[in-house]
Design a protein around this motif. Structure first.
Motif, PDB file in Angstrom:
ATOM      1  N   GLN A   1      39.320  16.165   7.308  1.00 57.03           N
ATOM      2  CA  GLN A   1      39.830  17.107   8.288  1.00 57.03           C
ATOM      3  C   GLN A   1      39.925  18.488   7.651  1.00 57.03           C
ATOM      4  O   GLN A   1      40.444  18.631   6.546  1.00 57.03           O
ATOM      5  CB  GLN A   1      41.207  16.682   8.805  1.00 57.03           C
ATOM      6  CG  GLN A   1      41.710  17.526   9.958  1.00 57.03           C
ATOM      7  CD  GLN A   1      42.982  16.979  10.578  1.00 57.03           C
ATOM      8  OE1 GLN A   1      43.652  16.137   9.994  1.00 57.03           O
ATOM      9  NE2 GLN A   1      43.325  17.454  11.770  1.00 57.03           N
TER      10      GLN A   1
ATOM     11  N   VAL B   1      41.146  22.412   8.714  1.00 58.41           N
ATOM     12  CA  VAL B   1      41.847  23.207   9.714  1.00 58.41           C
ATOM     13  C   VAL B   1      41.859  24.652   9.255  1.00 58.41           C
ATOM     14  O   VAL B   1      42.461  24.972   8.226  1.00 58.41           O
ATOM     15  CB  VAL B   1      43.284  22.708   9.926  1.00 58.41           C
ATOM     16  CG1 VAL B   1      43.986  23.573  10.959  1.00 58.41           C
ATOM     17  CG2 VAL B   1      43.278  21.244  10.362  1.00 58.41           C
ATOM     18  N   GLU B   2      41.210  25.491  10.019  1.00 58.63           N
ATOM     19  CA  GLU B   2      41.142  26.908   9.691  1.00 58.63           C
ATOM     20  C   GLU B   2      42.198  27.676  10.475  1.00 58.63           C
ATOM     21  O   GLU B   2      42.530  27.319  11.608  1.00 58.63           O
ATOM     22  CB  GLU B   2      39.752  27.457  10.021  1.00 58.63           C
ATOM     23  CG  GLU B   2      38.649  26.810   9.205  1.00 58.63           C
ATOM     24  CD  GLU B   2      37.280  27.196   9.688  1.00 58.63           C
ATOM     25  OE1 GLU B   2      36.294  26.634   9.170  1.00 58.63           O
ATOM     26  OE2 GLU B   2      37.181  28.034  10.596  1.00 58.63           O
TER      27      GLU B   2
ATOM     28  N   CYS C   1      41.916  27.649   4.998  1.00 58.99           N
ATOM     29  CA  CYS C   1      41.240  26.413   5.366  1.00 58.99           C
ATOM     30  C   CYS C   1      41.957  25.274   4.658  1.00 58.99           C
ATOM     31  O   CYS C   1      41.797  25.084   3.454  1.00 58.99           O
ATOM     32  CB  CYS C   1      39.776  26.469   4.979  1.00 58.99           C
ATOM     33  SG  CYS C   1      38.835  24.982   5.411  1.00 58.99           S
TER      34      CYS C   1
ATOM     35  N   TYR D   1      33.481  30.187   9.063  1.00 60.72           N
ATOM     36  CA  TYR D   1      33.552  28.754   8.827  1.00 60.72           C
ATOM     37  C   TYR D   1      33.796  28.475   7.350  1.00 60.72           C
ATOM     38  O   TYR D   1      33.126  29.054   6.495  1.00 60.72           O
ATOM     39  CB  TYR D   1      32.237  28.072   9.205  1.00 60.72           C
ATOM     40  CG  TYR D   1      31.805  28.243  10.636  1.00 60.72           C
ATOM     41  CD1 TYR D   1      31.034  29.338  11.020  1.00 60.72           C
ATOM     42  CD2 TYR D   1      32.159  27.304  11.604  1.00 60.72           C
ATOM     43  CE1 TYR D   1      30.623  29.493  12.338  1.00 60.72           C
ATOM     44  CE2 TYR D   1      31.751  27.458  12.915  1.00 60.72           C
ATOM     45  CZ  TYR D   1      30.988  28.553  13.277  1.00 60.72           C
ATOM     46  OH  TYR D   1      30.583  28.701  14.580  1.00 60.72           O
TER      47      TYR D   1
ATOM     48  N   ASN E   1      33.453  25.730   4.271  1.00 60.96           N
ATOM     49  CA  ASN E   1      32.510  24.663   3.963  1.00 60.96           C
ATOM     50  C   ASN E   1      32.839  24.120   2.576  1.00 60.96           C
ATOM     51  O   ASN E   1      33.132  24.888   1.656  1.00 60.96           O
ATOM     52  CB  ASN E   1      31.084  25.214   3.987  1.00 60.96           C
ATOM     53  CG  ASN E   1      30.073  24.230   3.438  1.00 60.96           C
ATOM     54  OD1 ASN E   1      29.828  24.189   2.225  1.00 60.96           O
ATOM     55  ND2 ASN E   1      29.490  23.442   4.307  1.00 60.96           N
TER      56      ASN E   1
ATOM     57  N   TYR F   1      31.063  19.350   4.185  1.00 61.47           N
ATOM     58  CA  TYR F   1      31.932  19.315   5.345  1.00 61.47           C
ATOM     59  C   TYR F   1      32.148  20.730   5.861  1.00 61.47           C
ATOM     60  O   TYR F   1      32.304  21.666   5.071  1.00 61.47           O
ATOM     61  CB  TYR F   1      33.282  18.697   4.975  1.00 61.47           C
ATOM     62  CG  TYR F   1      33.178  17.356   4.293  1.00 61.47           C
ATOM     63  CD1 TYR F   1      33.672  17.165   2.998  1.00 61.47           C
ATOM     64  CD2 TYR F   1      32.597  16.259   4.935  1.00 61.47           C
ATOM     65  CE1 TYR F   1      33.584  15.938   2.371  1.00 61.47           C
ATOM     66  CE2 TYR F   1      32.511  15.034   4.297  1.00 61.47           C
ATOM     67  CZ  TYR F   1      32.990  14.876   3.019  1.00 61.47           C
ATOM     68  OH  TYR F   1      32.895  13.650   2.395  1.00 61.47           O
ATOM     69  N   TRP F   2      32.188  20.845   7.206  1.00 61.00           N
ATOM     70  CA  TRP F   2      32.360  22.150   7.849  1.00 61.00           C
ATOM     71  C   TRP F   2      33.667  22.207   8.627  1.00 61.00           C
ATOM     72  O   TRP F   2      34.044  21.242   9.285  1.00 61.00           O
ATOM     73  CB  TRP F   2      31.211  22.402   8.836  1.00 61.00           C
ATOM     74  CG  TRP F   2      29.902  22.678   8.190  1.00 61.00           C
ATOM     75  CD1 TRP F   2      28.917  21.781   7.895  1.00 61.00           C
ATOM     76  CD2 TRP F   2      29.423  23.954   7.738  1.00 61.00           C
ATOM     77  NE1 TRP F   2      27.859  22.417   7.302  1.00 61.00           N
ATOM     78  CE2 TRP F   2      28.130  23.744   7.194  1.00 61.00           C
ATOM     79  CE3 TRP F   2      29.951  25.238   7.745  1.00 61.00           C
ATOM     80  CZ2 TRP F   2      27.370  24.793   6.664  1.00 61.00           C
ATOM     81  CZ3 TRP F   2      29.192  26.274   7.214  1.00 61.00           C
ATOM     82  CH2 TRP F   2      27.921  26.040   6.676  1.00 61.00           C
ATOM     83  N   GLY F   3      34.313  23.353   8.551  1.00 60.44           N
ATOM     84  CA  GLY F   3      35.448  23.594   9.417  1.00 60.44           C
ATOM     85  C   GLY F   3      34.971  23.950  10.819  1.00 60.44           C
ATOM     86  O   GLY F   3      33.786  24.225  11.021  1.00 60.44           O
ATOM     87  N   PRO F   4      35.870  23.964  11.793  1.00 60.64           N
ATOM     88  CA  PRO F   4      35.496  24.214  13.187  1.00 60.64           C
ATOM     89  C   PRO F   4      35.190  25.674  13.478  1.00 60.64           C
ATOM     90  O   PRO F   4      34.603  25.994  14.519  1.00 60.64           O
ATOM     91  CB  PRO F   4      36.714  23.750  13.972  1.00 60.64           C
ATOM     92  CG  PRO F   4      37.853  23.941  13.026  1.00 60.64           C
ATOM     93  CD  PRO F   4      37.295  23.637  11.656  1.00 60.64           C
TER      94      PRO F   4
ATOM     95  N   THR G   1      36.730  29.949  12.928  1.00 59.01           N
ATOM     96  CA  THR G   1      37.797  30.786  13.462  1.00 59.01           C
ATOM     97  C   THR G   1      37.206  32.168  13.762  1.00 59.01           C
ATOM     98  O   THR G   1      36.441  32.711  12.965  1.00 59.01           O
ATOM     99  CB  THR G   1      38.990  30.885  12.489  1.00 59.01           C
ATOM    100  OG1 THR G   1      40.042  31.636  13.083  1.00 59.01           O
ATOM    101  CG2 THR G   1      38.601  31.545  11.169  1.00 59.01           C
TER     102      THR G   1
END
Length: 119
Positions: free
Chosen positions: A3, A5-6, A22, A98, A100, A108-111, A113
Motif C-alpha cells: 500500500q 499513500v501519497e 508517500c 507519483y 515509485n 510499486y506505484w502510488g496512486p 497526487t
C-alpha cells in the motif's frame, strides 16, 4: 499487501513550496530505491528524482535537470515514508506526482497526487 499513500499535493501559487509524502507498507521499505515521477496533461510520465535504497553504499540521489536546486528527495526508513520537497514552483511543474519503489524486477506505484501551480 503493498500500500502506498501519497499526500501533500494541492493548489500552490508560482514561487511557492510543497512537500509531498508517500507512506508505504507491505514491503521492506529500506531495500527499495524510491523515485518520484510526474505526468503533466498530454505529456508522458517523467522521472523527477530518485534516491537509492538504504542497502546501497550511501543513499545517492539523482534529479531531472528541470528540478535540480529546487526539489529535494528524502526518505525516513523508520517511518516507511518518502518525501519530495518542492520549492520555487512554476506553472511548468503542474502535474500529477507519483511515488515509485523499485527493487530488481519489482516495482510499486502510488496512486498519484495532483499539484496544480497557478495564480
Amino acid at each position: 499487501q503493498v500500500q502506498l499513500v501519497e499526500s501533500g499535493g494541492g493548489l500552490v501559487q508560482p514561487g511557492g513550496s510543497l512537500r509531498l509524502s508517500c507512506a508505504a507498507s507491505g514491503f521492506t521499505f529500506s531495500s527499495y530505491a524510491m523515485s518520484w515521477y510526474r505526468q503533466a496533461p498530454g505529456k508522458e510520465r517523467e522521472l523527477v528524482a530518485r534516491i537509492d535504497s538504504i542497502d546501497s553504499a550511501g543513499a545517492m540521489t539523482n534529479y531531472a535537470d528541470s528540478v535540480k536546486g529546487r526539489f529535494t528527495i528524502s526518505r525516513d526508513n523508520a517511518k516507511n515514508t518518502g518525501y519530495l520537497q518542492m520549492t520555487s514552483l512554476t506553472t511548468e511543474d503542474t502535474s500529477v506526482y507519483y511515488c515509485n519503489f523499485r527493487r530488481s524486477n519489482r516495482h510499486y506505484w502510488g496512486p498519484g497526487t495532483q499539484v496544480p501551480v497557478s495564480s
